[in-house]
Motif scaffolding. Structure first.
Motif, PDB file in Angstrom:
ATOM      1  N   HIS A 124       2.362  20.831 -10.786  1.00  0.00           N
ATOM      2  CA  HIS A 124       1.107  20.862 -10.024  1.00  0.00           C
ATOM      3  C   HIS A 124       1.186  19.640  -9.131  1.00  0.00           C
ATOM      4  CE1 HIS A 124      -3.111  20.068  -9.036  1.00  0.00           C
ATOM      5  NE2 HIS A 124      -3.332  21.352  -9.270  1.00  0.00           N
ATOM      6  N   ALA A 125       1.102  19.841  -7.817  1.00  0.00           N
ATOM      7  CA  ALA A 125       1.407  18.762  -6.865  1.00  0.00           C
ATOM      8  C   ALA A 125       0.619  17.488  -7.138  1.00  0.00           C
ATOM      9  CB  ALA A 125       1.174  19.247  -5.437  1.00  0.00           C
ATOM     10  N   LYS A 137       0.857  -1.181   0.000  1.00  0.00           N
ATOM     11  CA  LYS A 137       0.000   0.000   0.000  1.00  0.00           C
ATOM     12  C   LYS A 137       0.899   1.239   0.000  1.00  0.00           C
ATOM     13  CE  LYS A 137      -4.077  -2.025   2.150  1.00  0.00           C
ATOM     14  NZ  LYS A 137      -5.088  -1.901   3.230  1.00  0.00           N
ATOM     15  N   ILE A 138       0.769   2.007  -1.069  1.00  0.00           N
ATOM     16  CA  ILE A 138       1.650   3.143  -1.324  1.00  0.00           C
ATOM     17  C   ILE A 138       0.842   4.439  -1.376  1.00  0.00           C
ATOM     18  CG2 ILE A 138       3.062   4.212  -3.140  1.00  0.00           C
ATOM     19  CD1 ILE A 138       4.615   2.046  -1.825  1.00  0.00           C
ATOM     20  N   ALA A 139       1.464   5.531  -0.964  1.00  0.00           N
ATOM     21  CA  ALA A 139       0.928   6.864  -1.235  1.00  0.00           C
ATOM     22  C   ALA A 139       2.022   7.644  -1.944  1.00  0.00           C
ATOM     23  CB  ALA A 139       0.505   7.569   0.044  1.00  0.00           C
ATOM     24  N   VAL A 140       1.775   7.994  -3.196  1.00  0.00           N
ATOM     25  CA  VAL A 140       2.731   8.784  -3.970  1.00  0.00           C
ATOM     26  C   VAL A 140       2.391  10.252  -3.761  1.00  0.00           C
ATOM     27  CG1 VAL A 140       3.719   9.220  -6.244  1.00  0.00           C
ATOM     28  CG2 VAL A 140       2.884   6.928  -5.659  1.00  0.00           C
ATOM     29  N   PHE A 141       3.393  11.058  -3.429  1.00  0.00           N
ATOM     30  CA  PHE A 141       3.103  12.454  -3.108  1.00  0.00           C
ATOM     31  C   PHE A 141       4.074  13.409  -3.788  1.00  0.00           C
ATOM     32  CE2 PHE A 141       6.523  11.748  -0.174  1.00  0.00           C
ATOM     33  CZ  PHE A 141       7.026  12.999   0.187  1.00  0.00           C
ATOM     34  N   ASP A 142       3.651  14.663  -3.839  1.00  0.00           N
ATOM     35  CA  ASP A 142       4.491  15.721  -4.369  1.00  0.00           C
ATOM     36  C   ASP A 142       4.112  17.018  -3.661  1.00  0.00           C
ATOM     37  OD1 ASP A 142       6.414  16.644  -6.579  1.00  0.00           O
ATOM     38  OD2 ASP A 142       4.721  18.010  -6.844  1.00  0.00           O
ATOM     39  N   ILE A 177       6.074  25.193   2.176  1.00  0.00           N
ATOM     40  CA  ILE A 177       5.197  24.390   1.324  1.00  0.00           C
ATOM     41  C   ILE A 177       4.030  25.245   0.838  1.00  0.00           C
ATOM     42  CG2 ILE A 177       3.623  22.411   1.241  1.00  0.00           C
ATOM     43  CD1 ILE A 177       5.410  21.057   3.347  1.00  0.00           C
ATOM     44  N   LEU A 178       3.774  25.171  -0.466  1.00  0.00           N
ATOM     45  CA  LEU A 178       2.651  25.884  -1.075  1.00  0.00           C
ATOM     46  C   LEU A 178       1.455  24.974  -1.327  1.00  0.00           C
ATOM     47  CD1 LEU A 178       4.023  28.225  -3.906  1.00  0.00           C
ATOM     48  CD2 LEU A 178       2.700  28.885  -1.899  1.00  0.00           C
ATOM     49  N   SER A 179       1.731  23.715  -1.673  1.00  0.00           N
ATOM     50  CA  SER A 179       0.628  22.789  -1.961  1.00  0.00           C
ATOM     51  C   SER A 179       1.058  21.348  -1.752  1.00  0.00           C
ATOM     52  CB  SER A 179       0.113  22.966  -3.400  1.00  0.00           C
ATOM     53  OG  SER A 179       1.114  22.663  -4.334  1.00  0.00           O
ATOM     54  N   ILE A 207       0.654  29.129  -9.054  1.00  0.00           N
ATOM     55  CA  ILE A 207       0.057  29.485  -7.755  1.00  0.00           C
ATOM     56  C   ILE A 207       0.415  30.928  -7.435  1.00  0.00           C
ATOM     57  CG2 ILE A 207      -0.035  28.968  -5.288  1.00  0.00           C
ATOM     58  CD1 ILE A 207       0.804  26.092  -5.972  1.00  0.00           C
ATOM     59  N   THR A 208      -0.595  31.775  -7.311  1.00  0.00           N
ATOM     60  CA  THR A 208      -0.377  33.191  -7.040  1.00  0.00           C
ATOM     61  C   THR A 208      -0.626  33.509  -5.569  1.00  0.00           C
ATOM     62  OG1 THR A 208      -2.676  33.796  -7.482  1.00  0.00           O
ATOM     63  CG2 THR A 208      -1.171  33.726  -9.380  1.00  0.00           C
TER      64      THR A 208
END
Length: 242
Positions: free
Chosen positions: A205-206, A58-63, A77-79, A115-116
């Motif tokens: 884009h995350a 069970k994996i969670a891929v993130f950015d 961190i922005l997003s 992202i503004t």
């Protein structure tokens, strides 16, 4: 990273102690958020996970998107973006949130991410977005591309908000891909996506980056299987060989 200074009766002493004192300083909801996030960082490196086949893991891929590349100079961190992977299948379950930084967003980051400053004015504070992100990934093994950057920012954010460190295992698709094909000298996500013929949707884009990295991870599992790398423990052994 240097531990923040602790004074007698100061914030970090209260945070360490928990209980009504921290609740009175931060308000009950914030104290509960802190306790919840801290609970999600503990006990994530269970030895039995090493025996789980990668096709069942069970994996969670993130950015993450950030205001810059230097957390020690105040970048934030922005997003957050994350998607769950069940074995070799990318799930439809995903998480995305902006986070309101204390610093202003440099123009080069606005151009890169879209992202503004206006977009983050009503975004949740870091602790709230972090709590939801940690709740989403739960006790899964984490995967990111070029994970050092994302892992460092995540760890700093956890320390800043809850005085906890990331306890999850973190795998790096860039490291795995380069190990599988050392003749390929590139490292960027775009190049590896092209190598595996994975369509590029939207970069920097995350959530979209996380989804594309998740597709890359599933392709890497297949290549690892051909090398006799079956379990998570096998993968660690494979990566450790020179």
């Amino acid at each position: 990273m240097k531990e923040p200074m602790k004074g007698n009766g100061g914030f970090w002493d209260a945070l360490k102690g928990g209980g009504p004192r921290i609740a009175s300083m931060l308000g009950a909801p914030s104290a509960q958020q802190i306790a919840f996030v801290r609970s999600l960082t503990k006990g994530q490196r269970r030895p039995e996970t090493l025996h789980v086949p990668l096709t069942e893991l069970k994996i969670a891929v993130f950015d993450l998107e950030t205001t810059g590349f230097h957390y020690h100079y105040g970048d934030e961190i922005l997003s957050f973006g994350a998607v769950k992977v069940e074995g070799e299948a990318v799930s439809n379950e995903s998480y995305y949130s902006l986070a309101k930084p204390a610093c202003s967003i440099p123009e080069r980051i606005v151009e890169l991410t879209g992202i503004t400053q206006e977009m983050v004015e009503d975004a949740p504070p870091l602790l709230e977005a972090l709590r939801e992100f940690m709740s989403f990934v739960d006790d899964r093994v984490l995967v990111a591309h070029g994970s050092a950057h994302d892992k460092a920012f995540l760890d700093v954010a956890l320390w800043k908000t809850t005085k906890a460190h990331l306890g999850h295992r973190v795998l790096d698709t860039m490291m795995i891909a380069r190990k599988l094909d050392p003749d390929k000298k590139f490292s960027g996500l775009d190049e590896w996506l092209a190598e595996f013929e994975i369509p590029i949707t939207r970069r920097h884009h995350a959530l979209e980056d996380a989804k594309m990295t998740a597709c890359l991870w599933t392709r890497l599992i297949s290549s690892l299987k051909d090398r006799g790398v079956i379990t998570l423990g096998d993968l660690y052994n494979y990566l450790s060989k020179t």
